[in-house]
Scaffold this motif. Structure first.
Motif, PDB file in Angstrom:
ATOM      1  N   MET A 153       0.963  -1.320   0.116  1.00 13.00           N
ATOM      2  CA  MET A 153       0.062  -0.079   0.010  1.00 13.00           C
ATOM      3  C   MET A 153       0.653   1.314  -0.054  1.00 13.00           C
ATOM      4  O   MET A 153       1.956   1.301   0.683  1.00 13.00           O
ATOM      5  N   HIS A 154       0.751   2.022  -0.865  1.00  8.29           N
ATOM      6  CA  HIS A 154       1.518   3.433  -0.855  1.00  8.29           C
ATOM      7  C   HIS A 154       1.039   4.403   0.298  1.00  8.29           C
ATOM      8  O   HIS A 154      -0.272   4.395   0.582  1.00  8.29           O
ATOM      9  N   GLU A 155       1.987   5.149   0.732  1.00  7.05           N
ATOM     10  CA  GLU A 155       1.761   6.272   1.747  1.00  7.05           C
ATOM     11  C   GLU A 155       0.699   6.985   1.358  1.00  7.05           C
ATOM     12  O   GLU A 155       0.077   7.698   2.026  1.00  7.05           O
ATOM     13  N   SER A 156       0.820   7.276  -0.140  1.00 10.09           N
ATOM     14  CA  SER A 156      -0.259   8.172  -0.770  1.00 10.09           C
ATOM     15  C   SER A 156      -1.663   8.000  -0.530  1.00 10.09           C
ATOM     16  O   SER A 156      -2.601   8.662  -0.653  1.00 10.09           O
ATOM     17  N   MET A 157      -2.093   6.535   0.049  1.00  3.79           N
ATOM     18  CA  MET A 157      -3.532   6.373   0.416  1.00  3.79           C
ATOM     19  C   MET A 157      -3.816   7.251   1.750  1.00  3.79           C
ATOM     20  O   MET A 157      -4.838   7.548   1.817  1.00  3.79           O
ATOM     21  N   PHE A 158      -3.012   7.395   2.466  1.00  2.00           N
ATOM     22  CA  PHE A 158      -3.101   8.189   3.742  1.00  2.00           C
ATOM     23  C   PHE A 158      -2.941   9.428   3.488  1.00  2.00           C
ATOM     24  O   PHE A 158      -2.040  10.048   2.807  1.00  2.00           O
ATOM     25  N   SER A 159      -3.788  10.416   4.251  1.00  2.00           N
ATOM     26  CA  SER A 159      -3.429  12.049   4.061  1.00  2.00           C
ATOM     27  C   SER A 159      -3.847  12.503   5.586  1.00  2.00           C
ATOM     28  O   SER A 159      -4.773  12.179   6.074  1.00  2.00           O
ATOM     29  N   LYS A 160      -3.095  13.489   6.082  1.00  3.10           N
ATOM     30  CA  LYS A 160      -3.294  14.041   7.189  1.00  3.10           C
ATOM     31  C   LYS A 160      -4.699  14.717   7.164  1.00  3.10           C
ATOM     32  O   LYS A 160      -5.436  15.082   8.445  1.00  3.10           O
ATOM     33  N   GLY A 161      -5.061  15.052   5.906  1.00  4.87           N
ATOM     34  CA  GLY A 161      -6.240  15.582   6.112  1.00  4.87           C
ATOM     35  C   GLY A 161      -7.710  14.974   6.061  1.00  4.87           C
ATOM     36  O   GLY A 161      -8.796  15.302   6.032  1.00  4.87           O
ATOM     37  N   LEU A 162      -7.254  13.455   6.226  1.00  5.04           N
ATOM     38  CA  LEU A 162      -8.437  12.599   6.190  1.00  5.04           C
ATOM     39  C   LEU A 162      -8.214  11.820   7.371  1.00  5.04           C
ATOM     40  O   LEU A 162      -8.070  10.557   7.497  1.00  5.04           O
ATOM     41  N   ILE A 163      -7.907  12.366   8.492  1.00  5.65           N
ATOM     42  CA  ILE A 163      -7.959  11.540   9.826  1.00  5.65           C
ATOM     43  C   ILE A 163      -8.729  12.638  10.664  1.00  5.65           C
ATOM     44  O   ILE A 163      -8.598  13.888  11.058  1.00  5.65           O
ATOM     45  N   ASP A 164      -9.834  12.266  11.263  1.00  8.13           N
ATOM     46  CA  ASP A 164     -10.729  12.830  12.341  1.00  8.13           C
ATOM     47  C   ASP A 164     -10.767  11.718  13.552  1.00  8.13           C
ATOM     48  O   ASP A 164     -11.231  10.623  13.474  1.00  8.13           O
ATOM     49  N   LEU A 165     -10.118  12.029  14.454  1.00  8.44           N
ATOM     50  CA  LEU A 165      -9.998  11.318  15.615  1.00  8.44           C
ATOM     51  C   LEU A 165     -11.047  11.641  16.826  1.00  8.44           C
ATOM     52  O   LEU A 165     -11.049  11.078  18.126  1.00  8.44           O
ATOM     53  N   SER A 166     -12.229  12.461  16.480  1.00 11.02           N
ATOM     54  CA  SER A 166     -13.162  12.750  17.633  1.00 11.02           C
ATOM     55  C   SER A 166     -14.449  13.198  16.690  1.00 11.02           C
ATOM     56  O   SER A 166     -14.982  14.245  17.092  1.00 11.02           O
ATOM     57  N   ASN A 167     -14.780  12.330  16.016  1.00  6.56           N
ATOM     58  CA  ASN A 167     -15.852  12.341  15.280  1.00  6.56           C
ATOM     59  C   ASN A 167     -17.332  12.448  15.990  1.00  6.56           C
ATOM     60  O   ASN A 167     -17.437  11.615  16.904  1.00  6.56           O
ATOM     61  N   GLN A 168     -18.154  13.338  15.936  1.00 10.06           N
ATOM     62  CA  GLN A 168     -19.623  13.607  16.791  1.00 10.06           C
ATOM     63  C   GLN A 168     -20.550  12.510  16.292  1.00 10.06           C
ATOM     64  O   GLN A 168     -21.533  12.603  16.793  1.00 10.06           O
ATOM     65  N   SER A 169     -20.569  12.075  15.174  1.00  9.69           N
ATOM     66  CA  SER A 169     -21.557  11.228  14.600  1.00  9.69           C
ATOM     67  C   SER A 169     -21.939  10.038  15.599  1.00  9.69           C
ATOM     68  O   SER A 169     -21.428   9.497  16.334  1.00  9.69           O
ATOM     69  N   THR A 170     -23.403   9.688  15.638  1.00 10.49           N
ATOM     70  CA  THR A 170     -23.740   9.025  16.755  1.00 10.49           C
ATOM     71  C   THR A 170     -24.629   7.900  15.671  1.00 10.49           C
ATOM     72  O   THR A 170     -25.231   6.990  16.393  1.00 10.49           O
ATOM     73  N   SER A 171     -24.759   7.842  14.530  1.00 13.22           N
ATOM     74  CA  SER A 171     -25.384   7.038  13.633  1.00 13.22           C
ATOM     75  C   SER A 171     -24.584   6.635  12.267  1.00 13.22           C
ATOM     76  O   SER A 171     -23.483   7.498  12.128  1.00 13.22           O
ATOM     77  N   SER A 172     -24.717   5.436  11.846  1.00 17.36           N
ATOM     78  CA  SER A 172     -23.890   5.255  10.456  1.00 17.36           C
ATOM     79  C   SER A 172     -24.267   6.222   9.247  1.00 17.36           C
ATOM     80  O   SER A 172     -23.506   6.873   8.648  1.00 17.36           O
ATOM     81  N   ARG A 173     -25.510   6.876   9.316  1.00 13.90           N
ATOM     82  CA  ARG A 173     -26.045   7.656   8.348  1.00 13.90           C
ATOM     83  C   ARG A 173     -25.336   9.260   8.624  1.00 13.90           C
ATOM     84  O   ARG A 173     -24.574   9.710   7.597  1.00 13.90           O
ATOM     85  N   GLN A 174     -25.275   9.525   9.647  1.00 13.45           N
ATOM     86  CA  GLN A 174     -24.398  10.613  10.271  1.00 13.45           C
ATOM     87  C   GLN A 174     -23.054  10.832   9.700  1.00 13.45           C
ATOM     88  O   GLN A 174     -22.436  11.580   9.143  1.00 13.45           O
ATOM     89  N   LEU A 175     -22.494   9.435  10.198  1.00 15.72           N
ATOM     90  CA  LEU A 175     -20.906   9.153   9.892  1.00 15.72           C
ATOM     91  C   LEU A 175     -20.539   9.384   8.448  1.00 15.72           C
ATOM     92  O   LEU A 175     -19.746   9.753   7.888  1.00 15.72           O
ATOM     93  N   PHE A 176     -21.437   8.650   7.436  1.00 13.90           N
ATOM     94  CA  PHE A 176     -21.204   8.623   6.190  1.00 13.90           C
ATOM     95  C   PHE A 176     -21.396   9.932   5.521  1.00 13.90           C
ATOM     96  O   PHE A 176     -20.931  10.395   4.894  1.00 13.90           O
ATOM     97  N   ASP A 177     -22.439  10.703   6.285  1.00 15.24           N
ATOM     98  CA  ASP A 177     -22.527  12.053   5.689  1.00 15.24           C
ATOM     99  C   ASP A 177     -21.250  12.896   5.847  1.00 15.24           C
ATOM    100  O   ASP A 177     -20.896  13.909   5.005  1.00 15.24           O
ATOM    101  N   SER A 178     -20.893  12.798   7.003  1.00 10.06           N
ATOM    102  CA  SER A 178     -19.867  13.608   7.518  1.00 10.06           C
ATOM    103  C   SER A 178     -18.481  13.310   6.756  1.00 10.06           C
ATOM    104  O   SER A 178     -17.690  14.125   6.262  1.00 10.06           O
ATOM    105  N   VAL A 179     -18.428  11.880   6.649  1.00  7.16           N
ATOM    106  CA  VAL A 179     -17.033  11.519   5.748  1.00  7.16           C
ATOM    107  C   VAL A 179     -17.385  11.884   4.385  1.00  7.16           C
ATOM    108  O   VAL A 179     -16.270  12.415   3.840  1.00  7.16           O
ATOM    109  N   ALA A 180     -18.536  11.633   3.807  1.00  9.71           N
ATOM    110  CA  ALA A 180     -18.602  12.007   2.509  1.00  9.71           C
ATOM    111  C   ALA A 180     -18.435  13.618   2.096  1.00  9.71           C
ATOM    112  O   ALA A 180     -17.856  13.754   1.065  1.00  9.71           O
ATOM    113  N   SER A 181     -18.999  14.280   2.823  1.00 10.81           N
ATOM    114  CA  SER A 181     -18.675  15.665   2.742  1.00 10.81           C
ATOM    115  C   SER A 181     -17.392  16.006   2.734  1.00 10.81           C
ATOM    116  O   SER A 181     -17.118  16.890   1.911  1.00 10.81           O
TER     117      SER A 181
END
Length: 157
Positions: free
Chosen positions: A1-29
């Motif tokens: 796996m190339h390091e390029s798959m990871f990005s500092k801008g795509l790391i969220d370690l305190s996401n507020q979502s409480t359902s899969s739908r909220q989480l998917f919306d948050s990540v998708a956005s």
């Protein structure tokens, strides 16, 4: 796996979502705004998760690896999310209920690479030392380094 798959801008370690739908919306956005995924990526996640759940239970952590069909992905990525509270999920394969606060969203363009990537991730989360670090890491920069090191190591061996 190339390091390029990871990005500092795509790391969220305190996401507020409480359902899969909220989480998917948050990540998708975020994935869409940053140019990694199509506008309908969130819907793609929901649709696929219903048919093919992605939850995994390891001895000392639970994690989900949500992914979509390649047409929703503009450039390859792995989006790392930890939620503040566990979210109800279903296990891969048997669809049994579980819950988890740990997510790796796999944005894969090449379907042929998916199996190899899943195998690498499975092997990493069977490594207790790595799991301990993953669970206690709260800083995005440290998480980026941990994952880049771990997966460079795996793909090199």
């Amino acid at each position: 796996m190339h390091e390029s798959m990871f990005s500092k801008g795509l790391i969220d370690l305190s996401n507020q979502s409480t359902s899969s739908r909220q989480l998917f919306d948050s990540v998708a956005s975020v994935a869409h705004k940053k140019g990694y995924a199509r506008k309908d990526y969130g819907k793609g996640l929901m649709d696929r998760e219903v048919k093919f759940p992605t939850g995994l239970m390891f001895p000392s952590l639970t994690i989900a690896l949500p992914h979509v069909d390649p047409e929703f992905v503009l450039k390859p990525f792995i989006y790392v999310v930890k939620t503040n509270a566990p979210i109800k999920w279903k296990q891969m394969g048997d669809m049994k209920p579980m819950s988890t606060s740990n997510f790796l969203f796999l944005g894969i363009k090449e379907p042929s690479k998916q199996v190899g990537l899943l195998a690498q991730i499975m092997s990493a989360f069977k490594d207790q030392e790595f799991v301990n670090e993953f669970l206690k890491t709260t800083d995005p920069g440290n998480m980026y380094r941990l994952l880049s090191d771990q997966f460079t190591k795996i793909s090199a061996s």
